[in-house]
Write a protein that holds these residues in place. Structure first.
Motif, PDB file in Angstrom:
ATOM      1  N   GLU A 159     -11.400 -10.499 -35.163  1.00 48.21           N
ATOM      2  CA  GLU A 159     -10.941 -11.536 -36.143  1.00 48.21           C
ATOM      3  C   GLU A 159     -11.594 -12.646 -35.641  1.00 48.21           C
ATOM      4  O   GLU A 159     -12.414 -13.521 -36.639  1.00 48.21           O
ATOM      5  N   ARG A 160     -11.559 -13.130 -34.589  1.00 47.64           N
ATOM      6  CA  ARG A 160     -12.153 -14.462 -33.977  1.00 47.64           C
ATOM      7  C   ARG A 160     -13.548 -14.489 -34.205  1.00 47.64           C
ATOM      8  O   ARG A 160     -14.087 -15.552 -34.596  1.00 47.64           O
ATOM      9  N   GLN A 161     -14.326 -13.260 -33.847  1.00 46.87           N
ATOM     10  CA  GLN A 161     -15.958 -13.288 -34.002  1.00 46.87           C
ATOM     11  C   GLN A 161     -16.209 -13.587 -35.670  1.00 46.87           C
ATOM     12  O   GLN A 161     -17.265 -14.271 -35.904  1.00 46.87           O
ATOM     13  N   VAL A 162     -15.388 -12.889 -36.402  1.00 42.72           N
ATOM     14  CA  VAL A 162     -15.878 -13.005 -37.765  1.00 42.72           C
ATOM     15  C   VAL A 162     -15.158 -14.503 -38.312  1.00 42.72           C
ATOM     16  O   VAL A 162     -16.211 -15.041 -39.079  1.00 42.72           O
ATOM     17  N   VAL A 170      -7.795  -4.020 -41.592  1.00 45.58           N
ATOM     18  CA  VAL A 170      -7.217  -2.844 -42.061  1.00 45.58           C
ATOM     19  C   VAL A 170      -8.288  -1.590 -41.487  1.00 45.58           C
ATOM     20  O   VAL A 170      -9.372  -2.008 -41.964  1.00 45.58           O
ATOM     21  N   ASP A 171      -7.710  -0.687 -41.199  1.00 49.69           N
ATOM     22  CA  ASP A 171      -8.353   0.446 -41.073  1.00 49.69           C
ATOM     23  C   ASP A 171      -9.549   0.022 -40.074  1.00 49.69           C
ATOM     24  O   ASP A 171     -10.599   0.428 -39.957  1.00 49.69           O
ATOM     25  N   GLY A 172      -9.497  -0.997 -38.873  1.00 51.31           N
ATOM     26  CA  GLY A 172     -10.362  -1.366 -38.008  1.00 51.31           C
ATOM     27  C   GLY A 172     -11.211  -2.370 -38.413  1.00 51.31           C
ATOM     28  O   GLY A 172     -12.232  -2.800 -37.797  1.00 51.31           O
ATOM     29  N   ARG A 173     -11.194  -2.709 -39.693  1.00 46.61           N
ATOM     30  CA  ARG A 173     -12.114  -3.627 -40.287  1.00 46.61           C
ATOM     31  C   ARG A 173     -11.523  -5.089 -40.536  1.00 46.61           C
ATOM     32  O   ARG A 173     -10.300  -5.137 -41.096  1.00 46.61           O
ATOM     33  N   VAL A 174     -12.159  -6.050 -40.127  1.00 46.81           N
ATOM     34  CA  VAL A 174     -11.527  -7.463 -40.506  1.00 46.81           C
ATOM     35  C   VAL A 174     -11.726  -7.887 -41.895  1.00 46.81           C
ATOM     36  O   VAL A 174     -13.117  -7.698 -42.310  1.00 46.81           O
ATOM     37  N   LEU A 175     -10.743  -8.266 -42.665  1.00 47.68           N
ATOM     38  CA  LEU A 175     -10.870  -8.583 -44.063  1.00 47.68           C
ATOM     39  C   LEU A 175     -11.279 -10.003 -44.073  1.00 47.68           C
ATOM     40  O   LEU A 175     -10.800 -10.856 -43.332  1.00 47.68           O
ATOM     41  N   VAL A 176     -12.169 -10.324 -45.060  1.00 47.66           N
ATOM     42  CA  VAL A 176     -12.450 -11.793 -45.275  1.00 47.66           C
ATOM     43  C   VAL A 176     -11.969 -12.194 -46.607  1.00 47.66           C
ATOM     44  O   VAL A 176     -12.454 -11.392 -47.475  1.00 47.66           O
ATOM     45  N   THR A 177     -11.365 -13.205 -46.910  1.00 46.76           N
ATOM     46  CA  THR A 177     -10.949 -13.819 -48.173  1.00 46.76           C
ATOM     47  C   THR A 177     -11.929 -14.739 -48.683  1.00 46.76           C
ATOM     48  O   THR A 177     -11.965 -15.844 -48.092  1.00 46.76           O
ATOM     49  N   GLY A 213     -15.264 -10.515 -50.922  1.00 48.10           N
ATOM     50  CA  GLY A 213     -16.501 -10.083 -50.220  1.00 48.10           C
ATOM     51  C   GLY A 213     -15.796  -9.402 -48.681  1.00 48.10           C
ATOM     52  O   GLY A 213     -14.930  -9.978 -48.335  1.00 48.10           O
ATOM     53  N   PRO A 214     -16.617  -8.440 -48.465  1.00 50.75           N
ATOM     54  CA  PRO A 214     -16.628  -7.920 -47.177  1.00 50.75           C
ATOM     55  C   PRO A 214     -17.236  -8.463 -46.040  1.00 50.75           C
ATOM     56  O   PRO A 214     -17.992  -9.450 -46.409  1.00 50.75           O
ATOM     57  N   THR A 215     -16.720  -8.510 -44.841  1.00 49.65           N
ATOM     58  CA  THR A 215     -17.269  -8.712 -43.580  1.00 49.65           C
ATOM     59  C   THR A 215     -18.874  -8.702 -43.474  1.00 49.65           C
ATOM     60  O   THR A 215     -19.515  -9.597 -43.198  1.00 49.65           O
ATOM     61  N   SER A 216     -19.266  -7.695 -44.064  1.00 45.80           N
ATOM     62  CA  SER A 216     -20.787  -7.292 -44.282  1.00 45.80           C
ATOM     63  C   SER A 216     -21.556  -8.438 -45.014  1.00 45.80           C
ATOM     64  O   SER A 216     -22.730  -8.801 -44.623  1.00 45.80           O
ATOM     65  N   THR A 217     -20.703  -9.114 -46.283  1.00 44.48           N
ATOM     66  CA  THR A 217     -21.464 -10.184 -46.854  1.00 44.48           C
ATOM     67  C   THR A 217     -21.510 -11.416 -45.994  1.00 44.48           C
ATOM     68  O   THR A 217     -22.532 -12.125 -46.189  1.00 44.48           O
ATOM     69  N   VAL A 218     -20.776 -11.738 -45.223  1.00 46.44           N
ATOM     70  CA  VAL A 218     -20.846 -12.723 -44.263  1.00 46.44           C
ATOM     71  C   VAL A 218     -21.929 -12.556 -43.461  1.00 46.44           C
ATOM     72  O   VAL A 218     -22.861 -13.350 -43.032  1.00 46.44           O
ATOM     73  N   ILE A 219     -21.981 -11.582 -42.847  1.00 46.48           N
ATOM     74  CA  ILE A 219     -23.168 -11.039 -41.825  1.00 46.48           C
ATOM     75  C   ILE A 219     -24.535 -11.182 -42.562  1.00 46.48           C
ATOM     76  O   ILE A 219     -25.292 -12.094 -41.976  1.00 46.48           O
ATOM     77  N   ASN A 220     -24.623 -10.533 -43.771  1.00 46.71           N
ATOM     78  CA  ASN A 220     -25.808 -10.794 -44.361  1.00 46.71           C
ATOM     79  C   ASN A 220     -26.371 -11.963 -44.809  1.00 46.71           C
ATOM     80  O   ASN A 220     -27.425 -12.378 -44.712  1.00 46.71           O
TER      81      ASN A 220
END
Length: 82
Positions: free
Chosen positions: A19-22, A49-56, A60-67
């Motif tokens: 969560e901190r990295q995200v 949730v299910d091992g994935r950090v949710l971004v509000t 948008g999912p975390t992948s959107t932030v990364i991309n």
């Protein structure tokens, strides 16, 4: 992370992010994107949730932030070469 190879929302590597990295990526996206009009004032990490950090920020999912971050970095790199 590459702008040419986007990360999919279900990419297993996303589960390795804390969560901190995200949160740090969101902060970098805010500071780097400001110059290009990318504003995410309410974006934050929400929970895991299910091992994935949710971004509000919308849905948008975390992948959107990364991309988005990859695109900004690539653009700045290309602009610096000109």
């Amino acid at each position: 992370m590459s702008a040419l190879q986007p990360v999919e929302p279900a990419d297993p590597g996303i589960r390795l992010l804390t969560e901190r990295q995200v949160a740090e990526m969101i902060e970098e996206l805010r500071s780097e994107g400001r110059e290009f009009g990318v504003l995410l004032p309410s974006a934050t990490t929400h929970s895991v949730v299910d091992g994935r950090v949710l971004v509000t920020f919308g849905n948008g999912p975390t992948s959107t932030v990364i991309n988005l971050l990859a695109l900004l970095r690539e653009f700045k790199r290309e602009r610096g070469r000109q």
